[in-house]
Write a protein that holds these residues in place. Sequence first.
Motif, PDB file in Angstrom:
ATOM      1  N   ALA A 333       0.833  -1.205   0.000  1.00  0.00           N
ATOM      2  CA  ALA A 333       0.000   0.000   0.000  1.00  0.00           C
ATOM      3  C   ALA A 333       0.866   1.253   0.000  1.00  0.00           C
ATOM      4  CB  ALA A 333      -0.932  -0.003   1.209  1.00  0.00           C
ATOM      5  N   GLN A 334       1.950   1.241   0.781  1.00  0.00           N
ATOM      6  CA  GLN A 334       2.863   2.377   0.780  1.00  0.00           C
ATOM      7  C   GLN A 334       3.495   2.580  -0.587  1.00  0.00           C
ATOM      8  OE1 GLN A 334       5.139   1.196   4.526  1.00  0.00           O
ATOM      9  NE2 GLN A 334       5.175   3.427   4.663  1.00  0.00           N
ATOM     10  N   ALA A 335       3.915   1.483  -1.209  1.00  0.00           N
ATOM     11  CA  ALA A 335       4.573   1.569  -2.515  1.00  0.00           C
ATOM     12  C   ALA A 335       3.639   2.144  -3.565  1.00  0.00           C
ATOM     13  CB  ALA A 335       5.068   0.192  -2.948  1.00  0.00           C
ATOM     14  N   ARG A 336       2.365   1.855  -3.437  1.00  0.00           N
ATOM     15  CA  ARG A 336       1.414   2.294  -4.459  1.00  0.00           C
ATOM     16  C   ARG A 336       1.226   3.811  -4.486  1.00  0.00           C
ATOM     17  NH1 ARG A 336      -2.524  -2.831  -3.314  1.00  0.00           N
ATOM     18  NH2 ARG A 336      -1.347  -4.309  -4.623  1.00  0.00           N
ATOM     19  N   LEU A 337       1.613   4.498  -3.437  1.00  0.00           N
ATOM     20  CA  LEU A 337       1.569   5.963  -3.484  1.00  0.00           C
ATOM     21  C   LEU A 337       2.533   6.508  -4.528  1.00  0.00           C
ATOM     22  CD1 LEU A 337       1.317   7.032   0.261  1.00  0.00           C
ATOM     23  CD2 LEU A 337      -0.466   7.118  -1.486  1.00  0.00           C
ATOM     24  N   GLY A 404       1.990  -6.641 -10.228  1.00  0.00           N
ATOM     25  CA  GLY A 404       1.118  -7.803 -10.312  1.00  0.00           C
ATOM     26  C   GLY A 404      -0.348  -7.498 -10.082  1.00  0.00           C
ATOM     27  N   SER A 405      -0.656  -6.337  -9.523  1.00  0.00           N
ATOM     28  CA  SER A 405      -2.049  -5.952  -9.296  1.00  0.00           C
ATOM     29  C   SER A 405      -2.551  -4.945 -10.315  1.00  0.00           C
ATOM     30  CB  SER A 405      -2.213  -5.373  -7.883  1.00  0.00           C
ATOM     31  OG  SER A 405      -1.883  -6.344  -6.899  1.00  0.00           O
ATOM     32  N   GLY A 406      -1.735  -4.678 -11.333  1.00  0.00           N
ATOM     33  CA  GLY A 406      -2.167  -3.783 -12.403  1.00  0.00           C
ATOM     34  C   GLY A 406      -1.918  -2.320 -12.150  1.00  0.00           C
ATOM     35  N   TYR A 407      -1.136  -1.974 -11.112  1.00  0.00           N
ATOM     36  CA  TYR A 407      -0.800  -0.573 -10.859  1.00  0.00           C
ATOM     37  C   TYR A 407       0.336  -0.155 -11.790  1.00  0.00           C
ATOM     38  CZ  TYR A 407      -3.712  -0.435  -6.685  1.00  0.00           C
ATOM     39  OH  TYR A 407      -4.786  -0.455  -5.826  1.00  0.00           O
ATOM     40  N   LEU A 408       0.193   1.028 -12.372  1.00  0.00           N
ATOM     41  CA  LEU A 408       1.175   1.536 -13.320  1.00  0.00           C
ATOM     42  C   LEU A 408       2.176   2.444 -12.596  1.00  0.00           C
ATOM     43  CD1 LEU A 408       2.136   2.033 -16.285  1.00  0.00           C
ATOM     44  CD2 LEU A 408       0.568   3.996 -16.313  1.00  0.00           C
ATOM     45  N   TYR A 409       3.456   2.199 -12.843  1.00  0.00           N
ATOM     46  CA  TYR A 409       4.524   3.034 -12.308  1.00  0.00           C
ATOM     47  C   TYR A 409       5.216   3.709 -13.489  1.00  0.00           C
ATOM     48  CZ  TYR A 409       3.810   0.659  -7.881  1.00  0.00           C
ATOM     49  OH  TYR A 409       3.253   0.172  -6.716  1.00  0.00           O
TER      50      TYR A 409
END
Length: 522
Positions: A333-337, A404-409
């Motif tokens: 969750a932290q990384a997704r920010l 793996g959850s489809g979040y774009l970086y």
Amino acid sequence: MTANISAALDRAVALFGDETAMVDGDHRWTYRDLDARVRSFDAALGEAGLIAGDVVGVLALNSRAHLVAWLGVPRSGRVLNEINTRLSETEIAYIIDDSATRLLLVDDAFLETGRALRTRCPSLDTLIYCGGGTAPEDCLDFEVFTTSGRSPQPVIVGGDDVAGIFYTGGTTGRPKGVLLSHDNLIANAKHALICLRYTHHDTYLHAGPMFHLADGASTVALTWVGGTHVIIGGFDRELWLETVEREGVTRAMLVPTMLTMLLSEPLGDRDLSTLQSVLYGASPMPTALLRTAIQTLGCDFCQVYGMTEAAPIVTFLTHEDHRDGIAATSPEAQARLRSAGRPIVGVDVVIRDPQGSPLPTGDVGEITVRGMNVMQGYLNKPDETADVLIDGWFHTGDMGYLDGSGYLYVVDRLKDMIITGGENVYSTEVENALYRHPDVIEVAVFGTPDPRWGEAVTAAVVLRRDGDELVEELRDHCRDLIAGYKVPRVIHIVDEALPKSGAGKILKRNLRDRYSPAGQLR
């Protein structure tokens, strides 16, 4: 039935006709008032000799004229050209000539520029004054144009018909005119409604530039559900706070630089309790700034990633993602920010290698996008269009990866990737490291020519205090977070805010030109 963006206003009038549509200073319109203005404007354009396909430009600060133009120009097949007010006269003249703009709305701030453009641009023959005073004799009057009470002749327009030309910021050379159809703009308005969840109870503050599509997506979407548009000329800290409090604003969009200014001083006893959500984009949000903003404003935050060619929204980082990231419910969750969120409903995102093949999860490559929101092409530039629109996919020029959850970086622009000593360095990774230093306000990282390494990792940094003695401290700070070859070899301490486009993006090309050795600009 052919879709036309005027359907948004038609619905609002039918369902919320007597409710407030727009607040601009002392001007307050219901949806019936707005509809009457839009129809009068549409009819007046026809009486002025503009036919379907003719281009109408807007060169003005935020105002009710932008809202009327957004809803009225494309209604009968004409094409809206919202012009970046931060461009030079020469750059605007190129846009006027390239698009063959025939009529231009100008306010007091750009009246003289408009007159100069009318002289130098053959296609431009008419100025409409939309300022606060009496219209000059050499201009038509926006108030007269919008209060005739006439209605236009009904026409069938929509679908793939071009609704607007939106010029890219010109950060990589001359601006390109992005052709967006009615279908493109309607699709992205629907996307905005799905992810932002606007309702007719919402009051949205137009503080960012209305010429930019980041604001435009909300313009159409909010109209569709009958929400209230509150308009100020541009972002000003005190005016923003005063307006949120006075008008009970529930939604706002701010880029990180605006948030930095907003939080530069205590808010005092301002009542911002109506504010429910702040949308941001344009550049990454440092976690420390985000945490402070959430605590200070007491509302939810969300983020979009997109580009003009996608009308503009591609991915969305939700309110829940922000809450979980700030609360550190998990390392993920932290990384997704640091991510740009996940693709919105109706948009596909695939990461590709230089040969165009899809890459596995976690691998960095070019971000490609497909959806009904993707542009028709670039005006007068068939080769450039063919380079980026391939088999229905728009090749963005941005580098990134999907988890793996489809979040774009998003890690960098292809053109901003730095190659130093044979190693690829993504500038955003270095910027994120520098932003974690408590004295850093703004930072941009870019490559400059270097005889030994090919390119040197270079940073321009704005600090909270006198920073000449902090250069080595900043390098040491980076060494604790990233590999040694990524640490900036050159750090420039800048006393003023970094140069930005009209969308709030830092103009790295300007900085690269400024700090590259003479004669070695790439």
